[in-house]
Scaffold this active site. Structure first.
Site, mmCIF file in Angstrom:
data_model
loop_
_atom_site.group_PDB
_atom_site.id
_atom_site.type_symbol
_atom_site.label_atom_id
_atom_site.label_comp_id
_atom_site.label_asym_id
_atom_site.label_seq_id
_atom_site.Cartn_x
_atom_site.Cartn_y
_atom_site.Cartn_z
ATOM 1 N N PRO A 322 0.781 -1.233 0.000
ATOM 2 C CA PRO A 322 0.000 0.000 0.000
ATOM 3 C C PRO A 322 0.811 1.280 0.000
ATOM 4 O O PRO A 322 0.222 2.362 -0.086
ATOM 5 C CB PRO A 322 -0.775 -0.110 1.317
ATOM 6 C CG PRO A 322 0.182 -0.801 2.237
ATOM 7 C CD PRO A 322 0.947 -1.775 1.363
ATOM 8 N N THR A 323 2.146 1.201 0.121
ATOM 9 C CA THR A 323 2.899 2.448 0.338
ATOM 10 C C THR A 323 3.239 3.151 -0.969
ATOM 11 O O THR A 323 3.178 2.560 -2.053
ATOM 12 C CB THR A 323 4.220 2.187 1.087
ATOM 13 O OG1 THR A 323 5.092 1.428 0.239
ATOM 14 C CG2 THR A 323 3.985 1.438 2.389
ATOM 15 N N CYS A 324 3.626 4.402 -0.835
ATOM 16 C CA CYS A 324 3.952 5.239 -1.993
ATOM 17 C C CYS A 324 5.403 5.066 -2.391
ATOM 18 O O CYS A 324 6.148 6.046 -2.474
ATOM 19 C CB CYS A 324 3.654 6.694 -1.679
ATOM 20 S SG CYS A 324 1.941 6.944 -1.252
ATOM 21 N N ASP A 325 5.835 3.838 -2.564
ATOM 22 C CA ASP A 325 7.194 3.589 -3.021
ATOM 23 C C ASP A 325 7.147 2.547 -4.123
ATOM 24 O O ASP A 325 6.496 1.516 -3.983
ATOM 25 C CB ASP A 325 8.070 3.093 -1.859
ATOM 26 C CG ASP A 325 9.549 3.115 -2.219
ATOM 27 O OD1 ASP A 325 9.914 2.497 -3.246
ATOM 28 O OD2 ASP A 325 10.329 3.737 -1.491
ATOM 29 N N ASN A 366 5.253 5.971 5.586
ATOM 30 C CA ASN A 366 3.937 6.447 5.136
ATOM 31 C C ASN A 366 2.926 6.521 6.287
ATOM 32 O O ASN A 366 1.720 6.554 6.058
ATOM 33 C CB ASN A 366 3.334 5.519 4.065
ATOM 34 C CG ASN A 366 3.843 5.785 2.662
ATOM 35 O OD1 ASN A 366 3.236 5.366 1.694
ATOM 36 N ND2 ASN A 366 4.954 6.470 2.520
#
Ligand SMILES: *Cc1c(COP(=O)(O)O)cnc(C)c1O
Length: 376
Positions: A322-325, A366
């Site tokens: 789910p993370t922005c990476d 995050n």
């Protein structure tokens, strides 16, 4: 998943993601290994899952513990585990930490270099020490190769140096690589170990201990040999190289004790495609590389997944966290398939996730909290 875990998940509406470990499986895995290898002393590798509940169960069963830092040592001591049952198995230690461990009563230490032997001689005078030789990690899904150990020639010199500096050169260790599925790797390692025993004998040193490391598997997607097959391969390699005059043996299972004991309950956050004619869906879970699954790096460890819609038609997916990476993709090339009617909000069970998950999760990337865990 064990019935006990299934009941716990059904009875408690847990916030996901979370890990649930069945302590009966921890005990079962320990006893099964002990039964298969009765001559071998077991040192649980604390780093695999250091939960106090797990350490207490294993302590009660007579396990010893392989530790990787002064913090793990102090955690074990705080639980009342005797220092004589601890090994400081990291080959990369601060001298001050060695001194603290030695003062606390720890008497067994690993090394693989000149500088580390010198630190040990200063900070833990007279301690029992063993030298780690390197292995290629061939056959292992999670290799532990280049970074650790030294070659046999250097190991010989280091063990002699250990004696000359007043340490007790006690033995040899190796790790054939974690999740090792090739049973012949212990034979390779023990061939080298025997050469060292012989070379040291000629130098007037009688080694007493072989540390056979970890490498015992958990049940992920690939087939694995039985524990009995591991025991049989290791013990026949022992007698092949050492005859009937067997030295003391220890093993340091981490994954093989804790892996199969736990499952992660996760949830589908999003199912999408990137174009209208994509035939592969992207499935985003509420757990990813930063939430406790970094062993999916390189798609090395391939967990088994269960969904409530299993049994119907399936299609290919890319699985991501789910993370922005950008690196937070779990499986892209490993051919994962999930039910075609998988929905946002569906629960997903990640099987055999008891090892190398909780302590690997980030503290708050995050804003996501570390992986919660329950020991039942
Ligand atoms: C990580 C580690 C282990 C445990 O390995 P598993 O493959 O999980 O059993 C054992 N010994 C040492 C020195 C380690 O670093």
């Amino acid at each position: 998943m064990t019935p006990k875990i299934a009941r716990f998940l059904a009875d408690n509406k847990l916030e996901t993601p979370c890990l649930v470990v069945d302590l009966d499986v921890i005990a079962h895995n320990f006893k099964r290994l002990k039964k298969a290898m009765p001559l071998v002393h077991i040192y649980y590798a604390v780093k695999a899952n250091p939960a106090a509940e797990i350490l207490r169960v294993l302590d009660g069963l007579g396990s010893s513990f392989d530790t990787a830092s002064i913090y793990e040592i102090e955690q074990c001591l705080a639980l009342g585990i005797a220092p004589a049952r601890l090994s400081f198995g990291s080959t990369i230690k601060k001298e001050g930490d060695i001194a603290r461990a030695f003062k606390a009563g720890v008497g067994l230490f690993a090394f693989d270099s000149h500088a580390e032997v010198e630190k040990l001689a200063r900070a833990a005078p007279g301690a029992r020490v063993f030298c780690r030789i390197f292995m290629t990690g061939e056959g292992a899904d999670w290799p532990l190769s280049r970074k650790f150990g030294c070659d046999v020639d250097m190991a010989r010199d280091l063990l002699i140096k250990a004696r000359d500096l007043g340490l007790d050169p006690h033995g040899v260790s190796f790790h054939v690589g974690s999740q090792q599925r090739d049973l012949t790797q212990w034979d390779v390692a023990l061939g080298k170990t025997k050469m060292l025993f012989t070379a040291l004998n000629e130098a007037g040193i009688e080694l007493k201990l072989i540390n056979l490391g970890g490498g015992f598997p958990a049940k992920y997607r690939q087939r694995i040999p039985s524990v009995d097959a591991y025991a049989e391969a290791i013990m026949s390699a022992m007698t092949k190289h050492f005859g009937n005059d067997l030295p003391q043996m220890i093993v340091e299972p981490g994954r093989g004790v804790a892996g199969d004991a736990g499952v992660i309950q996760a949830e589908v956050v999003l199912v999408s495609t990137k174009t209208y004619d994509d035939n592969r869906r992207w499935v985003y879970l509420d757990i990813g590389k930063f939430g406790g699954l970094p062993e999916t790096m390189g798609e090395a460890i391939q967990y088994r997944l269960k969904t409530p819609r299993d049994g119907g038609p399936k299609g290919p997916v890319v699985l991501a966290g789910p993370t922005c990476d950008e690196v937070d993709v779990l499986y892209d090339n490993a051919n994962y398939q999930l039910p075609l009617d998988l929905q946002v909000g569906d629960k997903i069970v990640i099987e055999a996730a008891g090892a190398y998950t909780t302590t690997y999760s980030s503290v708050g990337f995050n804003g996501f909290p570390p992986l919660k865990s329950y020991y039942i």
